[in-house]
Scaffold this motif. Structure first.
Motif, PDB file in Angstrom:
ATOM      1  N   ALA A 116       0.830  -1.086  -0.095  1.00 55.21           N
ATOM      2  CA  ALA A 116       0.060  -0.047   0.003  1.00 55.21           C
ATOM      3  C   ALA A 116       1.082   1.337  -0.062  1.00 55.21           C
ATOM      4  O   ALA A 116       0.696   2.005   0.834  1.00 55.21           O
ATOM      5  CB  ALA A 116      -0.961  -0.077   1.276  1.00 55.21           C
ATOM      6  N   PRO A 117       1.630   1.366  -1.048  1.00 54.69           N
ATOM      7  CA  PRO A 117       2.807   2.333  -0.798  1.00 54.69           C
ATOM      8  C   PRO A 117       2.066   4.021  -0.988  1.00 54.69           C
ATOM      9  O   PRO A 117       2.837   4.662  -0.429  1.00 54.69           O
ATOM     10  CB  PRO A 117       3.659   2.245  -2.254  1.00 54.69           C
ATOM     11  N   ASN A 118       1.036   4.083  -1.532  1.00 53.52           N
ATOM     12  CA  ASN A 118       0.570   5.351  -1.739  1.00 53.52           C
ATOM     13  C   ASN A 118      -0.063   5.883  -0.225  1.00 53.52           C
ATOM     14  O   ASN A 118       0.343   6.941   0.172  1.00 53.52           O
ATOM     15  CB  ASN A 118      -1.012   5.572  -2.745  1.00 53.52           C
ATOM     16  N   GLU A 119      -0.649   4.833   0.497  1.00 57.40           N
ATOM     17  CA  GLU A 119      -1.303   5.256   1.569  1.00 57.40           C
ATOM     18  C   GLU A 119       0.048   5.329   2.865  1.00 57.40           C
ATOM     19  O   GLU A 119      -0.093   6.159   3.453  1.00 57.40           O
ATOM     20  CB  GLU A 119      -2.087   4.107   2.178  1.00 57.40           C
ATOM     21  N   LYS A 425       3.497  -0.163  -9.873  1.00 56.38           N
ATOM     22  CA  LYS A 425       4.476   0.107 -10.779  1.00 56.38           C
ATOM     23  C   LYS A 425       5.049   1.684 -10.562  1.00 56.38           C
ATOM     24  O   LYS A 425       6.326   1.753 -11.054  1.00 56.38           O
ATOM     25  CB  LYS A 425       4.073  -0.117 -12.199  1.00 56.38           C
ATOM     26  N   LYS A 426       4.290   2.422 -10.059  1.00 51.66           N
ATOM     27  CA  LYS A 426       4.752   3.832  -9.696  1.00 51.66           C
ATOM     28  C   LYS A 426       5.824   3.830  -8.758  1.00 51.66           C
ATOM     29  O   LYS A 426       6.978   4.798  -8.644  1.00 51.66           O
ATOM     30  CB  LYS A 426       3.703   4.751  -9.166  1.00 51.66           C
ATOM     31  N   TYR A 427       5.871   2.870  -7.777  1.00 52.48           N
ATOM     32  CA  TYR A 427       7.014   2.632  -6.924  1.00 52.48           C
ATOM     33  C   TYR A 427       7.833   1.397  -7.012  1.00 52.48           C
ATOM     34  O   TYR A 427       8.963   1.539  -6.724  1.00 52.48           O
ATOM     35  CB  TYR A 427       6.488   2.460  -5.514  1.00 52.48           C
ATOM     36  N   TYR A 428       7.421   0.477  -7.844  1.00 50.74           N
ATOM     37  CA  TYR A 428       8.360  -0.777  -8.212  1.00 50.74           C
ATOM     38  C   TYR A 428       7.997  -0.937  -9.438  1.00 50.74           C
ATOM     39  O   TYR A 428       6.987  -1.760  -9.908  1.00 50.74           O
ATOM     40  CB  TYR A 428       7.613  -1.872  -7.117  1.00 50.74           C
ATOM     41  N   PRO A 429       8.957  -0.613 -10.359  1.00 50.81           N
ATOM     42  CA  PRO A 429       8.860  -0.694 -11.944  1.00 50.81           C
ATOM     43  C   PRO A 429       8.626  -2.379 -12.425  1.00 50.81           C
ATOM     44  O   PRO A 429       8.073  -2.592 -13.449  1.00 50.81           O
ATOM     45  CB  PRO A 429      10.199  -0.177 -12.320  1.00 50.81           C
ATOM     46  N   GLY A 430       9.246  -3.107 -11.508  1.00 44.34           N
ATOM     47  CA  GLY A 430       9.140  -4.696 -11.748  1.00 44.34           C
ATOM     48  C   GLY A 430       7.722  -5.128 -11.823  1.00 44.34           C
ATOM     49  O   GLY A 430       7.331  -6.121 -12.102  1.00 44.34           O
ATOM     50  N   LYS A 431       6.849  -4.467 -11.106  1.00 43.44           N
ATOM     51  CA  LYS A 431       5.475  -4.669 -11.049  1.00 43.44           C
ATOM     52  C   LYS A 431       4.894  -5.986 -10.268  1.00 43.44           C
ATOM     53  O   LYS A 431       3.975  -6.064  -9.491  1.00 43.44           O
ATOM     54  CB  LYS A 431       4.596  -5.182 -12.631  1.00 43.44           C
ATOM     55  N   LYS A 432       5.808  -7.037 -10.177  1.00 40.92           N
ATOM     56  CA  LYS A 432       5.828  -8.158  -9.614  1.00 40.92           C
ATOM     57  C   LYS A 432       6.708  -8.593  -8.939  1.00 40.92           C
ATOM     58  O   LYS A 432       7.931  -8.602  -9.132  1.00 40.92           O
ATOM     59  CB  LYS A 432       5.090  -9.350 -10.271  1.00 40.92           C
TER      60      LYS A 432
END
Length: 442
Positions: A116-119, A425-432
């Protein structure tokens, strides 16, 4: 009936209600809520494991997402922090409150940083906002107020962990208040009793530990001098890392020297941490496996292991890697470990530092099996705003943040044979991020 709430005004309560529940369709509202939670819980997919494992995992994940809680209205308004009666406007972020920091800095906040990187980023910004309004970085902010409820200074740990992970916020502003907490005490008694600043910092700075003569007044937990010393040493390490990141070399060197203050409350003759007087002698009031007045919610044995930032240094104090490993084994094998409270939570992973990966795996798996259940009493202690549950989530996935702020995780082994983290992906470009093991070998 439907209801809207606000901490600022009746008008904002109406706006919140109109935004969050637009109609009068109960089934639609219920289905929307289920979809929302399924989407959030679906940020981690697990495959394999038993039905009970899955129930415990997603229940724990749900519990981990309940606090800190959103406090601002849909228009961004929120009441000022720490007695400030002004209505403020959160610009570019949502404002959060109720940070059980002594608990959640360990695993719950690091978990939010992943799923939950946004929060999570808004929560970090909220801590800095509170510091701006009250002029001190809060230590255990509850009810939108300062409190002196628990020990340590773990807003520093939360903010430093976020900074090291690359989250974007005003680090210079955060540094100002982190440094203030580390070096200054409030000049007004009223501010100190309201919970501003570190408890007993004056003694800590004078002696390099908090002596037993200091009763630690103005705190919900009085005394507990040894536990406070250990936690301040870790917090000094937190603040030192920000100093280094910002090029504050003198402060970095001072704080890193202070981060070794944990050694000042280690009694070599006893082999464990112990209360110490101002003249340097250790107290005879000591039983390794019993609660002592200078320890917080645990025993000297439990707290000796709280040196997450310098495990190698602790090993040396204890007599080397072999002795360290021997004492860890005795603690687990003699059932002296207590999972029901937070000071012990990193202990099962410390076998890794001694090279005994198998014992870490066995110990973590046993705790997951015996300390968590699907019925009443399914948690071994107070969930403490999600920390107890976040420990389960990390343990079931097979890794754990022993030292928040270090950007390191210690491995155990997963309960499931495949775990997929669906990342923003905004915080972790690898997505998974995927953990995978052979079915039957996890």
């Amino acid at each position: 009936m439907k209801m809207g709430t606000s901490f600022t005004s009746i008008e904002n309560a109406r706006k919140n209600l109109e935004t969050e529940i637009t109609g009068w369709d109960f089934e639609k509202s219920k289905n929307n809520l289920e979809k929302t939670w399924n989407k959030i819980l679906g940020r981690i997919d697990v495959e394999g494991g038993t039905s009970d494992d899955s129930v415990k995992f997603y229940t724990a994940l749900y519990h981990s997402l309940l606090h800190p809680r959103l406090y601002s209205d849909v228009n961004g308004e929120f009441p000022g922090f720490g007695g400030d009666s002004t209505i403020h406007q959160a610009k570019g972020f949502n404002y959060y409150c109720d940070f059980s920091n002594w608990d959640i800095f360990r695993a719950q906040m690091p978990l939010l940083s992943l799923i939950a990187p946004n929060e999570y980023l808004d929560m970090v910004k909220s801590l800095i906002e509170k510091a701006e309004q009250g002029e001190w970085l809060p230590i255990f902010p509850m009810w939108n107020s300062y409190t002196s409820a628990m020990i340590g200074d773990h807003s520093c740990a939360v903010i430093q962990d976020a900074a090291m992970k690359g989250f974007d916020f005003d680090l210079e502003k955060a540094w100002f208040y982190m440094r203030k907490n580390a070096f200054e005490s409030p000049k007004k008694d009223r501010d100190y009793f309201d919970g501003k600043g570190r408890r007993a910092l004056t003694s800590y700075l004078e002696y390099g530990y908090i002596p037993l003569e200091d009763p630690v007044y103005g705190a919900f937990h009085n005394r507990e001098q040894v536990s406070r010393t250990l936690e301040y040493a870790y917090n000094d390490w937190n603040v030192a890392q920000i100093a280094q990141k910002l090029g504050k070399t003198d402060d970095y060197n001072i704080l890193m020297a202070r981060s070794r203050n944990y050694a000042n409350v280690f009694d070599p003759s006893k082999g464990w941490v112990c209360g110490r007087f101002a003249n340097g002698t250790f107290t005879d009031e000591f039983v390794a496996n019993e609660h002592m007045p200078y320890i917080t919610e645990g025993t000297p044995k439990h707290y000796t292991w709280f040196v997450p930032h310098d495990v190698d240094g602790l090993m040396e104090l204890m007599g080397g890697k072999e002795k360290f490993h021997q004492e860890l084994n005795l603690m687990i094998d003699n059932r002296e470990y207590w999972h029901g409270n937070e000071p012990s939570h990193q202990i099962p992973y410390l076998f890794n530092y001694a090279g005994d990966w198998q014992k870490t795996q066995q110990t973590v798996k046993n705790i997951l099996l015996t300390e968590y259940g699907t019925g009443p009493g399914g948690l071994s202690g107070n969930d403490d705003a999600g920390q107890m549950s976040a420990w389960f989530v990390f343990g079931a996935m097979g890794f754990y943040p022993v030292c928040p702020g270090s950007i390191e995780y210690q491995l155990s082994s997963p309960v499931f044979y495949k775990i997929t983290l669906h990342l923003d992906k905004k915080y972790y470009p690898g997505k998974k991020f995927i953990f995978e093991t052979e079915p039957g070998n996890n």
